[in-house]
Design an enzyme around this catalytic site. Structure first.
Site, PDB file in Angstrom:
ATOM      1  N   HIS B 136       0.873  -1.175   0.000  1.00  0.00           N
ATOM      2  CA  HIS B 136       0.000   0.000   0.000  1.00  0.00           C
ATOM      3  C   HIS B 136       0.914   1.231   0.000  1.00  0.00           C
ATOM      4  O   HIS B 136       2.024   1.172   0.534  1.00  0.00           O
ATOM      5  CB  HIS B 136      -0.841  -0.053   1.284  1.00  0.00           C
ATOM      6  CG  HIS B 136      -1.915   0.974   1.392  1.00  0.00           C
ATOM      7  ND1 HIS B 136      -1.676   2.279   1.724  1.00  0.00           N
ATOM      8  CD2 HIS B 136      -3.260   0.873   1.231  1.00  0.00           C
ATOM      9  CE1 HIS B 136      -2.829   2.946   1.773  1.00  0.00           C
ATOM     10  NE2 HIS B 136      -3.806   2.116   1.473  1.00  0.00           N
ATOM     11  N   ASP B 213       3.012  -4.670   7.990  1.00  0.00           N
ATOM     12  CA  ASP B 213       1.732  -3.974   7.856  1.00  0.00           C
ATOM     13  C   ASP B 213       0.643  -5.041   7.908  1.00  0.00           C
ATOM     14  O   ASP B 213       0.459  -5.804   6.960  1.00  0.00           O
ATOM     15  CB  ASP B 213       1.702  -3.212   6.524  1.00  0.00           C
ATOM     16  CG  ASP B 213       0.351  -2.556   6.266  1.00  0.00           C
ATOM     17  OD1 ASP B 213      -0.566  -2.690   7.112  1.00  0.00           O
ATOM     18  OD2 ASP B 213       0.197  -1.918   5.200  1.00  0.00           O
ATOM     19  N   GLN B 216      -4.603  -5.615   6.705  1.00  0.00           N
ATOM     20  CA  GLN B 216      -5.568  -6.544   6.129  1.00  0.00           C
ATOM     21  C   GLN B 216      -5.511  -7.910   6.818  1.00  0.00           C
ATOM     22  O   GLN B 216      -6.369  -8.754   6.573  1.00  0.00           O
ATOM     23  CB  GLN B 216      -5.311  -6.726   4.626  1.00  0.00           C
ATOM     24  CG  GLN B 216      -5.385  -5.454   3.800  1.00  0.00           C
ATOM     25  CD  GLN B 216      -6.804  -4.913   3.645  1.00  0.00           C
ATOM     26  OE1 GLN B 216      -7.796  -5.613   3.880  1.00  0.00           O
ATOM     27  NE2 GLN B 216      -6.913  -3.653   3.250  1.00  0.00           N
ATOM     28  N   LYS B 239     -10.758  -1.184   9.792  1.00  0.00           N
ATOM     29  CA  LYS B 239     -10.934  -2.347   8.924  1.00  0.00           C
ATOM     30  C   LYS B 239     -11.309  -3.592   9.733  1.00  0.00           C
ATOM     31  O   LYS B 239     -11.631  -4.629   9.165  1.00  0.00           O
ATOM     32  CB  LYS B 239      -9.662  -2.607   8.117  1.00  0.00           C
ATOM     33  CG  LYS B 239      -9.348  -1.490   7.122  1.00  0.00           C
ATOM     34  CD  LYS B 239      -8.182  -1.874   6.231  1.00  0.00           C
ATOM     35  CE  LYS B 239      -7.501  -0.685   5.577  1.00  0.00           C
ATOM     36  NZ  LYS B 239      -8.312   0.021   4.583  1.00  0.00           N
ATOM     37  N   CYS B 380      -4.650   2.501  -3.745  1.00  0.00           N
ATOM     38  CA  CYS B 380      -3.409   2.930  -3.073  1.00  0.00           C
ATOM     39  C   CYS B 380      -2.300   1.909  -3.268  1.00  0.00           C
ATOM     40  O   CYS B 380      -1.447   1.734  -2.390  1.00  0.00           O
ATOM     41  CB  CYS B 380      -3.644   3.203  -1.588  1.00  0.00           C
ATOM     42  SG  CYS B 380      -4.857   4.487  -1.270  1.00  0.00           S
TER      43      CYS B 380
END
Lengths: 158, 425
Positions: B136, B213, B216, B239, B380
């Protein structure tokens, strides 16, 4: 609550004229000669246009001799580029800028502006786009690129 | 269908927005959860209750409301720590979002001193930061800024045609020059699940700091920060059924203690004198100013909700729905999925695709007219799109409340899109 689209509105957005220009864009491709080339992007969706303008001297000031472009994007942005090229090529810059202003007013009118077909010709098909705030930027991408490129030429020759 | 959450209809009733209708009375088919998830009533209620009954600033107010607010805020930290298996609650830093958390790490590394003997040090020419082509933008740009500012070099893993990390040049990418390896656990575009533990193991062999990261990953699968191998792991609240405005940075104490402060201000200090200041320990060292209090409280409620559902079951549901969606999308002529499609390969719930002859923006518009909410654009992740030779894509992303019927509605709406733009069979 009011910005959602029903099936009816979809046809208002995707006018036949728009789909025709999308499938068969006019004046597409990059050509010589040109005095300015610009590259504009829509950062949210990634649509891009590289656009060149070629101006010549006319009896009443500069004239848009050619607008050529290489663009990637959605049907609205592609069709708008095609219609824009149709409208400004061959016109004095001053008149083309006035058309640009009329198209801008139409796009920013939230669907309340009634377009003048004598001025905007196929551009009136974009009246429905003004009701879709997320798509207005698509329709304006190449118009803004053209104005920018034209301003660059005018500045240099001033 | 096997793997779906039991009582899916009951679960859906927890999310009030799912029962609303759109223009023309269309039911909402929300397939944009990788963008932001919807919120269950318990999260909404907890936040309203906090504002109605316990609102005060935290750690500053010497009154009953202040104590209640502080307690609620710190309880949320406990919930986060337990949810991700953090060895210490102090290692959980609240940020605005995952972007801020990544920027915190990248910025403080620009000011850090030391010799990297314990995975933190000063960066300069000859040092390398390694990321991947599927990141991202929020895990690309902060590292570009860091390397530009320090003279270090930015390198990255490429991608295979199947949308996985190309690990064939792993040995030439992870070297003694590598100081930081930052990568996503689950791709927000391709859905790829990366082998973070294996990459972390290799990175640690050369003494590099590993940043993950998990924006997700945390919503979709059980996450144990220690097992992941990460030194730093970040995610965002919105999220994983929490509110916007709250993110989490988890870091090993040893790492966080070595990083210099990020923002200066209230709460991050020990003593302030005009000549200079000393700083609080973690977590407060990185939490200058009044934090997003009610957002943290909401995140706590969100993670409790996920914990009660069971992340194993959420993951199984996501995988079942994703498999069903891949099968459904495969029936649409001219549709090409970018990312793993092999049933044997574990993948996340974001599915990005192209449809011959229709631009993603136009697809999303037609789908929206049928009540189907998806995302169109580069999500993104422009470099990953460029890798696959496209400028943008359409992305559907499911979550724990997604039903097979909603996937059917998507596939039907895609067929309608093809007919609307008069594409032949």
């Amino acid at each position: 609550m009011t910005t959602s689209t029903g099936g009816h509105d979809l046809d208002a957005l995707y006018q036949e004229i728009i789909l025709d220009h999308y499938k068969n864009p006019h004046h597409a491709g990059l050509r010589d000669p040109y005095e300015a080339e610009v590259h504009h992007v829509n950062p949210t969706c990634g649509d891009e246009v590289t656009l060149r303008v070629h101006l010549t001297d006319g009896p009443d000031g500069p004239v848009v001799q050619d607008v050529s472009y290489d663009a990637v994007g959605c049907s609205i942005s592609q069709a708008s580029t095609s219609v824009m090229a149709d409208l400004v090529i061959g016109k004095p810059v001053e008149e083309a800028l006035a058309i640009h202003q009329d198209f801008l007013t139409l796009m920013q009118g939230k669907g309340q502006v009634v377009p003048d077909e004598d001025v905007l010709e196929d551009g009136i098909a974009f009246a429905g786009v003004a009701k879709f705030p997320a798509r207005v930027k698509c329709a304006l991408l190449s118009w803004m690129a053209w104005k920018d490129a034209t301003a660059n030429v005018m500045e240099e020759s001033a | 269908m096997e793997g779906l959450l039991p009582d899916l209809e009951v679960v859906r009733k927890d999310f009030p927005i799912l029962s609303r209708t759109l223009a023309g009375g269309q039911p909402l088919v929300y397939l944009d959860s990788a963008n932001t998830s919807q919120k269950p009533q318990c999260v909404i209620d907890r936040m309203v209750d906090h504002l109605e009954h316990h609102n005060a600033n935290v750690a500053r107010a010497m009154h009953q409301l202040g104590a209640e607010a502080s307690e609620a805020f710190e309880e949320a930290r406990d919930t986060v720590a337990s949810f991700i298996g953090a060895p210490s609650r102090d290692e959980v830093i609240f940020t605005k979002n995952a972007s801020e958390a990544l920027n915190l790490v990248a910025n403080t590394l620009a000011w850090a001193e030391g010799d990297w003997s314990s995975r933190v040090g000063s960066l300069g020419a000859g040092d390398e930061v390694l990321i991947t082509e599927m990141e991202h933008h929020s895990n690309i740009v902060p590292w570009q800024l860091l390397t530009q500012r320090t003279g270090a070099t930015l390198r990255w893993f490429g991608l295979t045609d199947g949308g996985e990390l190309d690990l064939s040049d792993l040995d030439s990418l992870i070297t003694e020059r590598t100081r930081v390896v930052s990568l996503t656990w689950v791709s927000n575009m391709l859905g790829t699940v990366n082998p973070v533990a294996e990459i972390a193991r290799r990175a640690h062999e050369v003494g590099a700091l590993v940043v993950v990261d998990a924006s997700q990953a945390v919503p979709q699968m059980p996450v144990d920060v220690v097992a992941s191998g990460a030194d730093v792991l970040v995610f965002t609240g919105h999220k994983c059924v929490g509110p916007t405005g709250i993110g989490v940075l988890w870091g090993r104490r040893e790492v966080l203690d070595q990083l210099p402060p990020f923002l200066g201000g209230g709460e991050m200090i020990e003593t302030v004198r005009m000549e200079g200041s000393t700083y609080a320990g973690i977590p407060h060292k990185f939490e200058a100013g009044t934090p997003p209090i009610v957002e943290a409280v909401g995140l706590g409620a969100a993670l409790e909700y996920l914990r009660d559902l069971g992340m194993d079951r959420v993951a199984a549901h996501e995988q079942a729905i994703t498999r069903y969606a891949l099968d459904g999308l495969a029936t649409v002529p001219g549709l090409r999925v970018m990312g793993p499609t092999d049933p044997a390969v574990e993948r996340g719930g974001a599915i990005s695709f192209e449809l011959d002859g229709v631009h993603p923006h136009d697809i999303a518009q037609v789908l929206d007219s049928r009540g189907v909410a998806v995302r169109a654009g580069h999500h993104c992740a422009r470099p990953a799109h460029a890798r696959f030779g496209v400028q943008s894509s359409t992305r559907m992303s499911s979550y724990l409340y997604t039903t097979p019927q909603e996937i059917d509605a998507l596939v039907e709406a895609l067929e309608y899109t093809r007919s609307y733009f008069r594409l032949g069979q």
